[in-house]
Design an enzyme around this catalytic site. Structure first.
Site, PDB file in Angstrom:
ATOM      1  CD  GLN A  38      -3.968   2.616   6.420  1.00  0.00           C
ATOM      2  OE1 GLN A  38      -4.848   3.177   7.410  1.00  0.00           O
ATOM      3  NE2 GLN A  38      -4.445   2.391   5.290  1.00  0.00           N
ATOM      4  CG  ASN A  94      -2.373  11.941   2.495  1.00  0.00           C
ATOM      5  OD1 ASN A  94      -2.004  10.844   1.655  1.00  0.00           O
ATOM      6  ND2 ASN A  94      -2.265  12.025   3.643  1.00  0.00           N
ATOM      7  CE  LYS A  95      -5.647   5.928   4.112  1.00  0.00           C
ATOM      8  NZ  LYS A  95      -6.536   5.027   3.188  1.00  0.00           N
ATOM      9  CG  ASP A 105      -3.059   8.068  -1.895  1.00  0.00           C
ATOM     10  OD1 ASP A 105      -2.905   8.478  -0.589  1.00  0.00           O
ATOM     11  OD2 ASP A 105      -2.803   7.067  -2.320  1.00  0.00           O
ATOM     12  NE  ARG A 127      -0.614   1.587   3.593  1.00  0.00           N
ATOM     13  CZ  ARG A 127       0.639   2.419   3.776  1.00  0.00           C
ATOM     14  NH1 ARG A 127       1.578   2.002   4.160  1.00  0.00           N
ATOM     15  NH2 ARG A 127       0.369   3.760   3.542  1.00  0.00           N
ATOM     16  N   GLY A 128       0.346   2.187  -0.114  1.00  0.00           N
ATOM     17  CA  GLY A 128       1.100   3.674  -0.348  1.00  0.00           C
ATOM     18  C   GLY A 128       1.042   4.151  -1.723  1.00  0.00           C
ATOM     19  CB  ALA A 129       0.807   6.909  -3.950  1.00  0.00           C
ATOM     20  NE  ARG A 142      -5.904   1.113  -2.327  1.00  0.00           N
ATOM     21  CZ  ARG A 142      -5.409   1.694  -1.068  1.00  0.00           C
ATOM     22  NH1 ARG A 142      -4.300   1.545  -1.044  1.00  0.00           N
ATOM     23  NH2 ARG A 142      -6.116   2.407  -0.423  1.00  0.00           N
TER      24      ARG A 142
HETATM   25  O1  MRU Z   1      -5.032   3.582   1.672  1.00  0.00           O
HETATM   26  P1  MRU Z   1      -3.302   3.402   1.947  1.00  0.00           P
HETATM   27  O2  MRU Z   1      -2.654   3.073   3.028  1.00  0.00           O
HETATM   28  O3  MRU Z   1      -2.453   3.146   0.537  1.00  0.00           O
HETATM   29  O4  MRU Z   1      -3.137   5.022   1.925  1.00  0.00           O
HETATM   30  C1  MRU Z   1      -1.780   5.604   2.041  1.00  0.00           C
HETATM   31  C2  MRU Z   1      -1.475   6.955   1.853  1.00  0.00           C
HETATM   32  O5  MRU Z   1      -2.870   7.548   1.787  1.00  0.00           O
HETATM   33  C3  MRU Z   1      -0.487   7.719   2.049  1.00  0.00           C
HETATM   34  O6  MRU Z   1      -0.268   8.984   2.716  1.00  0.00           O
HETATM   35  C4  MRU Z   1      -0.087   8.145   0.399  1.00  0.00           C
HETATM   36  O7  MRU Z   1      -0.251   7.044  -0.218  1.00  0.00           O
HETATM   37  C5  MRU Z   1       1.339   8.754   0.373  1.00  0.00           C
HETATM   38  S1  MRU Z   1       2.408   7.254   0.758  1.00  0.00           S
HETATM   39  C6  MRU Z   1       4.054   7.876   0.365  1.00  0.00           C
END
Ligand code: MRU
Length: 341
Positions: free
Chosen positions: A197, A248-249, A238, A52-54, A91
């Protein structure tokens, strides 16, 4: 430089084209690694947030595609293109995923090669995406370093650390860089409902790296700011629209509003692969909606009436007006933002 034990979201073995991910669903209790071999496995790992994470999902999709192609010598050009389209949609919000898949698709479209030669070309591109992400994270760390004075208390949300990228992270990159340079820095990690997370991943990652970290629930952040216990906020992204709006999250927007109220700087750290110049503003960003049971249940534990209506967007959009600056691999971009190709 002080060495830090920073974990990795994924490993790539070029000799046998093997992609191994740290399955983040098991953190912090267990460290489980998994090798991914097929498009189905890679897609499921992305959808279920095992990876996970962009930036990390873009890199994992590119390397996973190669791992599959190498193990499927009969894969046709059409099936490879179909796989890039499937993975790009695993996603919807993080732009890094379609960005990485577009690069892999272009390799196929621009090449007349078949078989092992095409596989080598795809491997080279995926390895370039991996290496670029690693160096973009390091550059974000360098550009963010001046924002972290000795003794800084940095509030962050979700996990935009090493476990969200192929390198040392985005939001946490300046923190790691400051700590490695000998500055005292501590992090306040918001737990990040509903999938946690912040508590499961950021707290684990920072503890392991030896960075002082204090966990708080998302609703505690504003009062910590009000009590003077936060110096600055850094979050990841993201997707960043051309006008600087930041997806973002979920929960990020609330921190930005609170930071503005308390006159605290609110920084977004992201590689240029997260900037989407084709999206003019945040209203055009597709926000992933996730299973209501992620809110109603915590593992086996029921937290809400079974059938209660639930609102569960995975991300929110912070208007550019609330963002002090964006820390990119190319430097600090100050508001007002106008990203172009
Ligand atoms: O749903 P996730 O855990 O993939 O969400 C991740 C985030 O929102 C991060 O802040 C974002 O992807 C940046 S990661 C460097």
């Amino acid at each position: 430089m002080i060495p830090l034990d920073i974990p990795r979201a994924l490993r790539w073995s070029p000799a046998d084209h093997a992609l191994t991910i740290l399955d983040q669903r098991h953190l912090p209790g267990e460290v489980v690694e998994r090798e991914l071999h097929s498009v189905d496995e890679v897609e499921a790992a992305i959808r279920t947030l095992a990876v996970r994470g962009a930036p990390a999902i873009g890199v994992a999709a590119a390397l996973g595609l190669v791992a599959w192609v190498v193990r499927e010598p009969a894969a046709s050009r059409a099936s490879i293109l179909e796989a890039t389209a499937r993975l790009a949609q695993a996603r919807p919000t993080a732009v890094n995923l379609p960005w990485a898949m577009a690069r892999m698709r272009r390799v196929v479209e621009d090449s007349t090669a078949e078989g092992p030669l095409l596989r080598d070309q795809l491997a080279r591109e995926a390895e370039a995406i991996l290496a670029e992400d690693e160096s973009m994270c390091a550059a974000i760390g360098r550009h963010g370093l001046p924002l972290i004075p000795d003794g800084a208390r940095v509030l962050t949300h979700c996990n935009a650390g090493a476990l969200a990228t192929a390198g040392i992270g985005t939001a946490l990159a300046p923190v790691y860089t400051a700590a490695a340079a000998g500055r005292r820095v501590e992090v306040i990690a918001c737990e990040t409902r509903p999938l946690l997370q912040g508590s499961r991943i950021t707290a684990w990652e920072l503890e392991r790296a030896g960075i002082p970290v204090t966990l708080c629930t998302d609703g505690m952040a504003a009062s910590l700011m009000g009590a003077g216990r936060v110096d600055l906020v850094i979050v990841g992204a993201d997707r960043i629209a051309a006008n600087g709006d930041v997806a973002n999250k979920i929960g990020t927007y609330a921190h930005a509003v609170a930071a503005r109220h308390h006159a605290l700087p609110f920084y977004v750290a992201a590689p240029t692969s997260t900037v989407d110049v084709a999206t003019p503003g945040g209203e055009a960003i597709v926000i992933e909606q996730r299973d209501p049971d992620e809110v109603r249940w915590l593992g086996e534990r029921q937290l809400a009436p079974r059938g209660v209506a639930v609102h569960n967007p995975a991300f929110d959009v912070t208007p550019a007006a609330l963002v002090t600056a964006i820390i990119t691999d190319r430097g600090l971009v100050q508001s007002p933002f106008a990203f172009t190709a």
